[in-house]
Design an enzyme around this catalytic site. Structure first.
Site, PDB file in Angstrom:
ATOM      1  N   LYS A 126     -19.958 -10.332  45.804  1.00 41.05           N
ATOM      2  CA  LYS A 126     -19.000 -11.319  46.338  1.00 41.05           C
ATOM      3  C   LYS A 126     -17.568 -10.908  45.979  1.00 41.05           C
ATOM      4  O   LYS A 126     -16.644 -11.066  46.772  1.00 41.05           O
ATOM      5  CB  LYS A 126     -19.302 -12.722  45.786  1.00 41.05           C
ATOM      6  CG  LYS A 126     -20.605 -13.342  46.259  1.00 41.05           C
ATOM      7  CD  LYS A 126     -20.673 -13.603  47.757  1.00 41.05           C
ATOM      8  CE  LYS A 126     -19.758 -14.716  48.222  1.00 41.05           C
ATOM      9  NZ  LYS A 126     -19.953 -15.016  49.668  1.00 41.05           N
ATOM     10  N   THR A 171     -16.971 -17.555  45.680  1.00 38.43           N
ATOM     11  CA  THR A 171     -17.585 -18.296  44.576  1.00 38.43           C
ATOM     12  C   THR A 171     -16.795 -18.159  43.267  1.00 38.43           C
ATOM     13  O   THR A 171     -16.101 -17.152  43.062  1.00 38.43           O
ATOM     14  CB  THR A 171     -19.028 -17.769  44.360  1.00 38.43           C
ATOM     15  OG1 THR A 171     -19.513 -18.195  43.096  1.00 38.43           O
ATOM     16  CG2 THR A 171     -19.093 -16.246  44.361  1.00 38.43           C
ATOM     17  N   ASP A 172     -16.966 -19.134  42.387  1.00 36.28           N
ATOM     18  CA  ASP A 172     -16.330 -19.051  41.056  1.00 36.28           C
ATOM     19  C   ASP A 172     -16.939 -17.940  40.204  1.00 36.28           C
ATOM     20  O   ASP A 172     -16.375 -17.551  39.180  1.00 36.28           O
ATOM     21  CB  ASP A 172     -16.424 -20.401  40.316  1.00 36.28           C
ATOM     22  CG  ASP A 172     -17.845 -20.915  40.092  1.00 36.28           C
ATOM     23  OD1 ASP A 172     -18.811 -20.251  40.518  1.00 36.28           O
ATOM     24  OD2 ASP A 172     -17.997 -21.997  39.477  1.00 36.28           O
ATOM     25  N   GLU A 173     -18.109 -17.424  40.650  1.00 37.53           N
ATOM     26  CA  GLU A 173     -18.786 -16.407  39.828  1.00 37.53           C
ATOM     27  C   GLU A 173     -18.010 -15.099  39.775  1.00 37.53           C
ATOM     28  O   GLU A 173     -18.270 -14.255  38.918  1.00 37.53           O
ATOM     29  CB  GLU A 173     -20.220 -16.198  40.326  1.00 37.53           C
ATOM     30  CG  GLU A 173     -20.988 -17.507  40.286  1.00 37.53           C
ATOM     31  CD  GLU A 173     -22.497 -17.389  40.392  1.00 37.53           C
ATOM     32  OE1 GLU A 173     -23.046 -16.342  40.028  1.00 37.53           O
ATOM     33  OE2 GLU A 173     -23.109 -18.375  40.837  1.00 37.53           O
TER      34      GLU A 173
HETATM   35  P1  NAD Z   1     -27.976 -19.687  51.465  1.00 37.82           P
HETATM   36  O1  NAD Z   1     -28.698 -18.557  50.813  1.00 37.82           O
HETATM   37  O2  NAD Z   1     -28.584 -21.046  51.469  1.00 37.82           O
HETATM   38  O3  NAD Z   1     -27.689 -19.304  52.999  1.00 37.82           O
HETATM   39  C1  NAD Z   1     -27.276 -18.041  53.416  1.00 37.82           C
HETATM   40  C2  NAD Z   1     -27.451 -17.960  54.929  1.00 37.82           C
HETATM   41  O4  NAD Z   1     -26.964 -16.673  55.365  1.00 37.82           O
HETATM   42  C3  NAD Z   1     -28.903 -18.067  55.405  1.00 37.82           C
HETATM   43  O5  NAD Z   1     -28.980 -18.926  56.521  1.00 37.82           O
HETATM   44  C4  NAD Z   1     -29.260 -16.637  55.804  1.00 37.82           C
HETATM   45  O6  NAD Z   1     -30.234 -16.558  56.837  1.00 37.82           O
HETATM   46  C5  NAD Z   1     -27.916 -16.114  56.276  1.00 37.82           C
HETATM   47  N1  NAD Z   1     -27.803 -14.652  56.212  1.00 37.82           N
HETATM   48  C6  NAD Z   1     -28.157 -13.846  55.180  1.00 37.82           C
HETATM   49  N2  NAD Z   1     -27.902 -12.565  55.491  1.00 37.82           N
HETATM   50  C7  NAD Z   1     -27.359 -12.556  56.743  1.00 37.82           C
HETATM   51  C8  NAD Z   1     -26.862 -11.542  57.603  1.00 37.82           C
HETATM   52  N3  NAD Z   1     -26.896 -10.261  57.235  1.00 37.82           N
HETATM   53  N4  NAD Z   1     -26.361 -11.897  58.798  1.00 37.82           N
HETATM   54  C9  NAD Z   1     -26.337 -13.201  59.177  1.00 37.82           C
HETATM   55  N5  NAD Z   1     -26.807 -14.195  58.425  1.00 37.82           N
HETATM   56  C10 NAD Z   1     -27.298 -13.885  57.211  1.00 37.82           C
HETATM   57  O7  NAD Z   1     -26.544 -19.698  50.801  1.00 37.82           O
HETATM   58  P2  NAD Z   1     -25.552 -20.924  50.492  1.00 37.82           P
HETATM   59  O8  NAD Z   1     -25.890 -21.472  49.169  1.00 37.82           O
HETATM   60  O9  NAD Z   1     -25.512 -21.810  51.678  1.00 37.82           O
HETATM   61  O10 NAD Z   1     -24.174 -20.147  50.342  1.00 37.82           O
HETATM   62  C11 NAD Z   1     -23.348 -19.915  51.483  1.00 37.82           C
HETATM   63  C12 NAD Z   1     -22.126 -19.133  51.054  1.00 37.82           C
HETATM   64  O11 NAD Z   1     -21.405 -19.877  50.065  1.00 37.82           O
HETATM   65  C13 NAD Z   1     -22.454 -17.793  50.405  1.00 37.82           C
HETATM   66  O12 NAD Z   1     -21.513 -16.860  50.839  1.00 37.82           O
HETATM   67  C14 NAD Z   1     -22.306 -18.049  48.917  1.00 37.82           C
HETATM   68  O13 NAD Z   1     -21.917 -16.881  48.235  1.00 37.82           O
HETATM   69  C15 NAD Z   1     -21.205 -19.083  48.911  1.00 37.82           C
HETATM   70  N6  NAD Z   1     -21.200 -20.015  47.766  1.00 37.82           N
HETATM   71  C16 NAD Z   1     -22.344 -20.694  47.432  1.00 37.82           C
HETATM   72  C17 NAD Z   1     -22.331 -21.602  46.379  1.00 37.82           C
HETATM   73  C18 NAD Z   1     -23.557 -22.390  46.007  1.00 37.82           C
HETATM   74  O14 NAD Z   1     -23.528 -23.110  45.003  1.00 37.82           O
HETATM   75  N7  NAD Z   1     -24.640 -22.353  46.783  1.00 37.82           N
HETATM   76  C19 NAD Z   1     -21.144 -21.803  45.649  1.00 37.82           C
HETATM   77  C20 NAD Z   1     -19.990 -21.092  46.021  1.00 37.82           C
HETATM   78  C21 NAD Z   1     -20.047 -20.201  47.086  1.00 37.82           C
HETATM   79  P1  TYD Z   2     -28.593 -21.338  39.959  1.00 34.82           P
HETATM   80  O1  TYD Z   2     -28.907 -22.578  40.694  1.00 34.82           O
HETATM   81  O2  TYD Z   2     -29.433 -20.120  40.187  1.00 34.82           O
HETATM   82  O3  TYD Z   2     -27.042 -21.032  40.197  1.00 34.82           O
HETATM   83  P2  TYD Z   2     -26.083 -19.922  39.513  1.00 34.82           P
HETATM   84  O4  TYD Z   2     -26.878 -19.035  38.654  1.00 34.82           O
HETATM   85  O5  TYD Z   2     -25.542 -19.209  40.706  1.00 34.82           O
HETATM   86  O6  TYD Z   2     -25.055 -20.712  38.760  1.00 34.82           O
HETATM   87  O7  TYD Z   2     -28.653 -21.644  38.397  1.00 34.82           O
HETATM   88  C1  TYD Z   2     -27.828 -22.638  37.807  1.00 34.82           C
HETATM   89  C2  TYD Z   2     -28.061 -22.590  36.312  1.00 34.82           C
HETATM   90  O8  TYD Z   2     -29.403 -22.981  36.031  1.00 34.82           O
HETATM   91  C3  TYD Z   2     -27.915 -21.197  35.722  1.00 34.82           C
HETATM   92  O9  TYD Z   2     -27.330 -21.311  34.433  1.00 34.82           O
HETATM   93  C4  TYD Z   2     -29.327 -20.700  35.602  1.00 34.82           C
HETATM   94  C5  TYD Z   2     -30.118 -21.961  35.328  1.00 34.82           C
HETATM   95  N1  TYD Z   2     -31.508 -21.984  35.833  1.00 34.82           N
HETATM   96  C6  TYD Z   2     -32.554 -22.344  34.980  1.00 34.82           C
HETATM   97  O10 TYD Z   2     -32.347 -22.628  33.787  1.00 34.82           O
HETATM   98  N2  TYD Z   2     -33.810 -22.380  35.504  1.00 34.82           N
HETATM   99  C7  TYD Z   2     -34.091 -22.052  36.802  1.00 34.82           C
HETATM  100  O11 TYD Z   2     -35.275 -22.067  37.213  1.00 34.82           O
HETATM  101  C8  TYD Z   2     -32.994 -21.700  37.658  1.00 34.82           C
HETATM  102  C9  TYD Z   2     -33.250 -21.350  39.093  1.00 34.82           C
HETATM  103  C10 TYD Z   2     -31.729 -21.681  37.129  1.00 34.82           C
END
Ligand code: NAD
Ligand code: TYD
Length: 334
Positions: free
Chosen positions: A152, A124-126
């Site tokens: 991460k 992630t970019d975080e």
């Molecule tokens: P999500 O929370 O929707 O899904 C996570 C999945 O992992 C779920 O299906 C959960 O059951 C499974 N899981 C959790 N713990 C586990 C374990 N110990 N063993 C096996 N499975 C397990 O997450 P997401 O938003 O789909 O993100 C997926 C990946 O992408 C993550 O690694 C996250 O850090 C990365 N990512 C997410 C975003 C975003 O915006 N959502 C952006 C950049 C990177």
């Molecule tokens: P989020 O979807 O939790 O992603 P991330 O924190 O990983 O970027 O949040 C996106 C942005 O929205 C973040 O600045 C936090 C803000 N936010 C709110 O203002 N209200 C909310 O209820 C949530 C869940 C997030």
């Protein structure tokens, strides 16, 4: 080609399985997922009967299970499995340390012992932390601010070490904020859409001026495919869209799209340590692998809003706790 997808029942993992099976009908997909609150097999309805897809309920921290799967012969491993929500990591970082760090180490150890051609760590970019100005390239400092981001980052560093020390074919992708179908309604965009559809308050943290770079999930899936097919071991690839929006921009867009009043917006206490802005320099993947985000903000958001309108059953069952049997009210319907 046999690909092990970990965390394939979550938001991005399930979108990736939909995408990759369409692109490569001859690939065999194994989905290893623990089915935490965020994992939902409804996201993969229709795959159950497919001979080229297998679901295994399991945990990436389970060394025995991971070893036995890899011993069976797997060409590619892509790791989506994670605890992914910043607010939850602030409440309790323990599962983040277990899954995001320990789980990655177990996968890397499994790969060390078994022949795998490529390992992709979905990061992630975080990891770069908050930026006032400019953009983070792959060699920027790692300055994570939340327990989620720190876990991460730790996993990324383990991946690097396993590449350097053991020569494992590890690649890391660092993507910006995703949105699209099947995103769990604790994250900003699905939370705002579903709360607005229900006429509930929209919680905006702080002044609502925090900036995120938003990418439609299918663009991310296409980037991951590109890295699998063309990426080089040991490399890190940022995946971004250049689409920067404040949280208020997002909320206002959705309310307008749904013809709902801005009076639903409720400013609430800010998230502790809240990162002000993320922004990626994604020129490396564009230059070296020929990938570029293709879906505009307007197109992606319109599709996403429509998906949540058309799939009320999916999110209403999650929000009511009916499907997962667990739903932490802290995060929804504040
Ligand atoms: P999500 O929370 O929707 O899904 C996570 C999945 O992992 C779920 O299906 C959960 O059951 C499974 N899981 C959790 N713990 C586990 C374990 N110990 N063993 C096996 N499975 C397990 O997450 P997401 O938003 O789909 O993100 C997926 C990946 O992408 C993550 O690694 C996250 O850090 C990365 N990512 C997410 C975003 C975003 O915006 N959502 C952006 C950049 C990177
Ligand atoms: P989020 O979807 O939790 O992603 P991330 O924190 O990983 O970027 O949040 C996106 C942005 O929205 C973040 O600045 C936090 C803000 N936010 C709110 O203002 N209200 C909310 O209820 C949530 C869940 C997030």
């Amino acid at each position: 080609m046999k690909i092990l997808v970990t965390g394939g029942a979550g938001f991005i993992g399930s979108n990736f399985i939909h995408y990759i099976t369409k692109q490569h009908a001859d690939w065999k997909v194994i989905n290893l997922d623990k089915l935490t609150y965020a994992g939902n097999l409804e996201n993969l309805k229709g795959f159950k009967e497919s001979p080229s897809y297998r679901f295994i309920k399991g945990d990436i921290t389970d060394r025995v299970q991971v070893d036995s799967l890899l011993r069976d012969g797997v060409d590619i491993v892509i790791n989506f499995a994670a605890e992914s929500h910043v607010d939850r990591s602030i409440q309790d970082s323990s599962p983040f340390i277990d899954t995001n760090i320990k789980g990655t180490q177990v996968l890397l150890e499994g790969i060390r012992k078994n022949q795998v051609k490529k390992y992709v760590q979905v990061s992630t970019d975080e990891v770069y932390g908050s930026l006032e100005i400019g953009k983070s390239a792959e060699n920027a400092s790692l300055l994570p601010n939340s327990p989620y981001a720190a876990s991460k980052t730790s996993a990324d560093l383990l991946c690097r070490a396993y590449w350097k020390t053991y020569g494992l074919p590890v690649m890391i992708t660092r993507c910006s904020n995703n949105y699209g179908p099947f995103q769990f309604p604790e994250k900003l965009i699905p939370l705002v859409i579903t709360n607005a559809l229900e006429g509930k308050d929209i919680p905006v943290y702080g002044d609502g001026m925090n900036v995120r770079e938003w990418i439609y999930v299918e663009d991310h899936c296409r980037a991951l495919e590109c890295v699998i097919l063309k990426g080089s071991p040991g490399e890190i690839y940022n995946v971004g869209s250049n689409i920067e929006k404040t949280n208020l921009d997002i909320v206002r867009f959705i309310l307008k799209e749904l013809d709902k009043s801005e009076s639903l917006i409720k400013y609430v206490t800010d998230r502790p340590g809240h990162d002000r802005r993320y922004a990626l320099d994604a020129s490396k993947i564009e230059r070296e692998l020929g990938w570029k985000a293709a879906i505009s903000f307007k197109e992606g958001m319109k599709k996403t809003v429509q998906w949540y309108i058309d799939n009320k059953d999916w999110w209403q069952r999650i929000k009511s706790g009916e499907y997962t049997g667990y739903y932490d009210r802290m995060y929804v319907g504040r």
